[in-house]
Structure formats: C-alpha cells, structure tokens
Design a protein around this motif. Structure first.
Motif, PDB file in Angstrom:
ATOM      1  N   ASN A 196      47.357  32.880  52.889  1.00 33.51           N
ATOM      2  CA  ASN A 196      45.985  32.949  52.386  1.00 33.51           C
ATOM      3  C   ASN A 196      45.205  31.680  52.730  1.00 33.51           C
ATOM      4  N   ASN A 224      52.072  38.644  47.824  1.00 34.04           N
ATOM      5  CA  ASN A 224      50.626  38.449  47.704  1.00 34.04           C
ATOM      6  C   ASN A 224      50.053  39.526  46.808  1.00 34.04           C
ATOM      7  N   TYR A 225      48.845  39.354  46.386  1.00 34.67           N
ATOM      8  CA  TYR A 225      48.093  40.427  45.760  1.00 34.67           C
ATOM      9  C   TYR A 225      46.618  40.203  46.015  1.00 34.67           C
ATOM     10  N   GLU A 226      45.847  41.262  45.881  1.00 35.22           N
ATOM     11  CA  GLU A 226      44.471  41.271  46.367  1.00 35.22           C
ATOM     12  C   GLU A 226      43.616  40.151  45.777  1.00 35.22           C
ATOM     13  N   GLU A 227      43.659  40.002  44.459  1.00 35.25           N
ATOM     14  CA  GLU A 227      42.803  39.010  43.820  1.00 35.25           C
ATOM     15  C   GLU A 227      43.140  37.598  44.272  1.00 35.25           C
ATOM     16  N   LEU A 228      44.433  37.331  44.457  1.00 35.50           N
ATOM     17  CA  LEU A 228      44.862  36.006  44.883  1.00 35.50           C
ATOM     18  C   LEU A 228      44.385  35.711  46.301  1.00 35.50           C
ATOM     19  N   TYR A 230      41.862  37.064  47.870  1.00 36.02           N
ATOM     20  CA  TYR A 230      40.400  36.989  47.827  1.00 36.02           C
ATOM     21  C   TYR A 230      39.932  35.628  47.315  1.00 36.02           C
ATOM     22  N   GLU A 231      40.473  35.188  46.201  1.00 38.64           N
ATOM     23  CA  GLU A 231      40.032  33.936  45.588  1.00 38.64           C
ATOM     24  C   GLU A 231      40.475  32.718  46.402  1.00 38.64           C
ATOM     25  N   THR A 232      41.662  32.789  46.977  1.00 39.59           N
ATOM     26  CA  THR A 232      42.148  31.658  47.768  1.00 39.59           C
ATOM     27  C   THR A 232      41.305  31.459  49.013  1.00 39.59           C
ATOM     28  N   LYS A 234      38.214  32.446  49.491  1.00 40.14           N
ATOM     29  CA  LYS A 234      36.890  31.966  49.058  1.00 40.14           C
ATOM     30  C   LYS A 234      36.917  30.477  48.761  1.00 40.14           C
ATOM     31  N   ASP A 247      31.287  32.231  47.648  1.00 42.02           N
ATOM     32  CA  ASP A 247      30.534  33.343  47.065  1.00 42.02           C
ATOM     33  C   ASP A 247      29.458  33.878  48.002  1.00 42.02           C
ATOM     34  N   LYS A 255      43.195  47.631  51.601  1.00 44.40           N
ATOM     35  CA  LYS A 255      44.326  48.093  50.807  1.00 44.40           C
ATOM     36  C   LYS A 255      45.341  48.791  51.709  1.00 44.40           C
TER      37      LYS A 255
END
Length: 265
Positions: A196, A224-228, A230-232, A234, A247, A255
């Motif tokens: 990520n 991994n997972y989606e939110e992690l 995405y946030e990493t 960003k 942002d 997915k």
C-alpha cells in the motif's frame, strides 16, 4: 474511453477497457460466466471483444482464458514468454495457435481504434507486462503485479486519464500473517507485489490535475483490506512531495468479487 474492473484481487483478475468501437479485456483470471456477467454490466457482449491482453501467465490472470477465447475466437495478445507459459498450463485446454498474437514490450500496436503500449514490469513471471491504451487523446493503464518501480515505470504511467494501480498488501499484515516464510519473501521482493505504501508513492509520482480516476487493485485477501489500502494510499499522497492532498484524489478500490462502476474519460 471506458475502464471497468470486472474482478481484481489475488484470486482472479479481469479488466475491461475500450471505447465506442473497440472492446478489450486485460487478463481473464475468472470464469467465463463471470466475465460475461461483467461485460453485460458494461453493455458489451462476449462476441464484441476484439482482443485479450494478457499481462502474465499466473493462474489468477489466465484461468478463464481457454474457455473464453475458444468460445468467442478472441485473439490473445501476449509476449513470447507469456505465451510459452500459457501453453504450459494444461488446465486451460488446447488453445488454437492462430489465436495467439505475439507482442513485444515497449512496441506499440493497434487493435481497432485503440493504440496499445505494453511496458515491462518487475514480477516473477516469464515476460510480464502492464498495458497502456489510448484513443482520441485519452489514455488508461493497468499496472499490477510489480514488485518495484523505477523512473521508466513513471514515464509509462505519465499523463493518464485513469489507471488501475496495484496496492497488494499491508507490510505488517504480511509479516505477521499466515503465509510461509518463502512466500512472504516472494511477495516482499522486487519481483513480487507493491505494498500500500509503495503504491501511494508511485501514485505521487504520476499525479497530475487531469488524472480523473485511480483504481487500487490486486488486493491480497489475506494481507490487506479495502479501507486500509484506501487510507494508506491517501496518506502517502498527503505526505508526499506533491501539491495534492489525499482527499483531493478520485480514488476507489476494486473488489475481487464485484464489478466496479464504469469509468468514462
């Protein structure tokens, strides 16, 4: 141009790219039925696919190749090394030789209205490539399964309107996870997969104001997972040496078992 992730992840990958005249698939690592369902959502029939661009011969990228290509007699575009790997994969069945179209990395070619540019990637396969496709001044790319990147990779991905970019694993989850040691080393190696954090750094290098969509793809189910992801990614953009904040980036995560919204550029 349009781009849609039909499936993306460590268990199977298939991406649609095209315009109003020419429709292509990048990889067919899922079943023929799932590919057809995905294409239906895009408004395309199997018989309308003009070509399959294969990135490399690993099963999560070709397991549906034999059935789909034979059913619709779709040309298969791949490097010599990848074609050799496909021929060795007995589970695909016999694919007619006249369906194979050998390509070379860094040599562009045309399919219908689309100009395709295959570029080398760093992965433990025979001769893997990513793909950039352009039409009418717009361009999209698929860049997954690369253990590292360099300035040439950045050049290949510059000036895009949309990109599917690998964010395979969280390094800590991988290190403490269930994979055996040799597999962890493979994933972490320079011929493995992008984490990520590294994905975010690569994104920083290719960001520009006209990049309309970034799709994070090929996420590991175990590490991994989606939110992690995405946030990493960003956070890497926000902290990176570029004029953008996380942002502000049009970012989504593909997915493994759901079709993404269709991106139009």
């Amino acid at each position: 141009m349009r781009l849609c992730s039909i499936a993306s992840g460590s268990s199977g990958n298939c991406i649609y790219i095209g315009d109003s005249r020419t429709h292509l698939l990048v990889d067919t690592g899922i079943s023929k039925k799932r590919i057809e369902e995905g294409l239906c959502r895009v408004g395309v029939k199997g018989e309308e696919i003009a070509g399959i661009l294969v990135t490399h011969e690993h099963s999560d990228h070709i397991q549906g190749l034999g059935v789909f290509s034979r059913r619709y007699e779709v040309p298969i575009y791949a490097t010599r090394g990848t074609i050799e790997g496909i021929r060795r994969c007995k589970s695909l069945g016999t694919i007619p030789e006249d369906l194979f179209c050998e390509i070379r990395e860094e040599e562009s070619f045309t399919i219908g209205s689309l100009e395709i540019y295959p570029f080398p990637i760093s992965h433990d396969a025979r001769e893997p490539v990513g793909y950039r496709a352009g039409s009418a001044g717009k361009s999209v790319a698929v860049a997954t399964d690369l253990g590292t990147y360099d300035e040439k990779t950045v050049q290949y991905l510059s000036g895009l309107d949309a990109v599917v970019l690998e964010a395979n694993h969280d390094t800590h989850m991988l290190e403490v996870g269930p994979y055996p040691y040799h597999l962890k080393q493979r994933v972490l190696g320079e011929r493995g997969h992008l984490s990520n954090e590294v994905s975010g750094r690569l994104l920083c290098d290719i960001l520009h104001r006209d990049l309309k969509q970034v799709v994070l793809g090929h996420l590991s189910k175990e590490n991994n997972y989606e939110e992690l992801a995405y946030e990493t990614v960003k956070l890497e953009v926000t902290m990176g040496e570029n004029p953008y904040k996380g942002d502000e980036i049009p970012l989504m995560v593909a997915k493994r078992d759901e079709i993404s919204p269709t991106i139009e550029v």
